[in-house]
Design a protein around this motif. Sequence first.
Motif, PDB file in Angstrom:
ATOM      1  N   ASN A  52       0.843  -1.195   0.000  1.00 39.47           N
ATOM      2  CA  ASN A  52       0.000   0.000   0.000  1.00 39.47           C
ATOM      3  C   ASN A  52       0.877   1.243   0.000  1.00 39.47           C
ATOM      4  O   ASN A  52       1.573   1.530   0.979  1.00 39.47           O
ATOM      5  CB  ASN A  52      -0.915  -0.007   1.224  1.00 39.47           C
ATOM      6  N   THR A  53       0.853   1.975  -1.099  1.00 41.14           N
ATOM      7  CA  THR A  53       1.681   3.160  -1.280  1.00 41.14           C
ATOM      8  C   THR A  53       0.812   4.410  -1.244  1.00 41.14           C
ATOM      9  O   THR A  53      -0.414   4.335  -1.109  1.00 41.14           O
ATOM     10  CB  THR A  53       2.420   3.091  -2.628  1.00 41.14           C
ATOM     11  N   LEU A  54       1.444   5.559  -1.400  1.00 38.19           N
ATOM     12  CA  LEU A  54       0.695   6.816  -1.445  1.00 38.19           C
ATOM     13  C   LEU A  54      -0.251   6.862  -2.639  1.00 38.19           C
ATOM     14  O   LEU A  54      -1.240   7.595  -2.635  1.00 38.19           O
ATOM     15  CB  LEU A  54       1.679   7.996  -1.517  1.00 38.19           C
ATOM     16  N   ASN A  55       0.065   6.074  -3.656  1.00 34.38           N
ATOM     17  CA  ASN A  55      -0.772   6.053  -4.863  1.00 34.38           C
ATOM     18  C   ASN A  55      -1.730   4.876  -4.903  1.00 34.38           C
ATOM     19  O   ASN A  55      -2.311   4.582  -5.948  1.00 34.38           O
ATOM     20  CB  ASN A  55       0.126   6.027  -6.105  1.00 34.38           C
ATOM     21  N   GLY A  56      -1.889   4.207  -3.753  1.00 33.78           N
ATOM     22  CA  GLY A  56      -2.801   3.082  -3.696  1.00 33.78           C
ATOM     23  C   GLY A  56      -2.091   1.752  -3.587  1.00 33.78           C
ATOM     24  O   GLY A  56      -0.864   1.678  -3.527  1.00 33.78           O
ATOM     25  N   ALA A  57      -2.875   0.680  -3.563  1.00 32.43           N
ATOM     26  CA  ALA A  57      -2.327  -0.666  -3.430  1.00 32.43           C
ATOM     27  C   ALA A  57      -1.716  -1.123  -4.748  1.00 32.43           C
ATOM     28  O   ALA A  57      -2.305  -0.948  -5.821  1.00 32.43           O
ATOM     29  CB  ALA A  57      -3.410  -1.635  -2.984  1.00 32.43           C
ATOM     30  N   VAL A  58      -0.518  -1.714  -4.656  1.00 38.07           N
ATOM     31  CA  VAL A  58       0.202  -2.192  -5.842  1.00 38.07           C
ATOM     32  C   VAL A  58       0.646  -3.623  -5.586  1.00 38.07           C
ATOM     33  O   VAL A  58       1.119  -3.963  -4.496  1.00 38.07           O
ATOM     34  CB  VAL A  58       1.435  -1.311  -6.144  1.00 38.07           C
TER      35      VAL A  58
END
Length: 373
Positions: free
Chosen positions: A188-194
Amino acid sequence: MAKEIAVVGAGIVGATASYYLARAGYQVTIFDEGIGQATAAAAGIICPWLSRRRNKKWYRLVSEGAAFYRQLMSDLDSDGFPTDAYKQCGTIILGNKPGYIQEVHDRAVERRKAAPMIGTIKILAGEELKGIIPPLVPMDNALFVGGGARVDGQALTQVLLQAALSFDGCIHNEHITLSKNKEAFSVNTLNGAVSFDAVILAVGAWLPQALEPLGYTVDVRGQKGQLLVLQTDSPDAKDYPVVMPQGEIDLLPFEGGRVIVGASHENDKGYDLEPDPSILTPMLGQAIALIPSLKNADLADVRVGTRAYTSDFSPFFGTVPGLEQCYTASGLGSSGLTSGPLIGYSLAQMIQSKQTSLDEADYSTNHYITQTP
């Protein structure tokens, strides 16, 4: 075959793994929050052969880790990156107890049979010792080990990350979390789950916090380490061997007249990152007692980091139990700069389904990572 790899943590383990995976053609994304990293605060003496520890698995790891530096430096050099963060400059061992130097000498001679990298082993005294390190106070005897080396952890990890980026890796300075929904495992990153084909958790002392949301407990605790960076006006210091007295501190000379003093081992202040004069001032006093001219040096920096320790003081690496696509390493303790590059390289080999030089069962994660009911 895994193609897209996330490496969480850009210390010595994560940076080395990132370099070798990116070098092998994998798409590597590095995440590092930049807080408390042990490597960034560390300077290491690579001279594991003199240890009294009787843990054979640990000794094999650090002995092979010391030898691995030759391959690492050769690979970086062939890729056009500087290698001056590491130098095989020799090590001087000082002793204040009767018979100590002879004891260490005999241990080194015995271990050299299996580890020829130890090199020259010689007991020094008086003028002979003074000739090697002129500013050192007179000593009755000391031991010189030619194969000893020193490494600036902060500088080395920066080079490794630059090398990884040159092979199309990328780095994000942010905090991430992990989540698992049924069979889906996500970063889970600042840009969403990857999602990635594989993830390396190289977060050191913060591994318990990283795996707790997934239902794991981890036998790892933090240990605070502090060191001093002194700036001297002696350009010859870079050519001196590192100095290992009996006691808390070591002295490591670097280019530009820098001398690093440290580091402390504070088990009761694991995650505290504030410099503590009550620890640092006595360390400086011990250094000046050995090299009086250091009293004229400027304090260029104070570094504080958090090492990872297990309850039996043994490191581990491999896959997280129940998460085949998630690899990790932790518990390296104060020998992290000795064993870290080899562990990072081994994780990269495991992801590529290649054989490692170490028996992975000897450092299994199963002994330290437990799934909670």
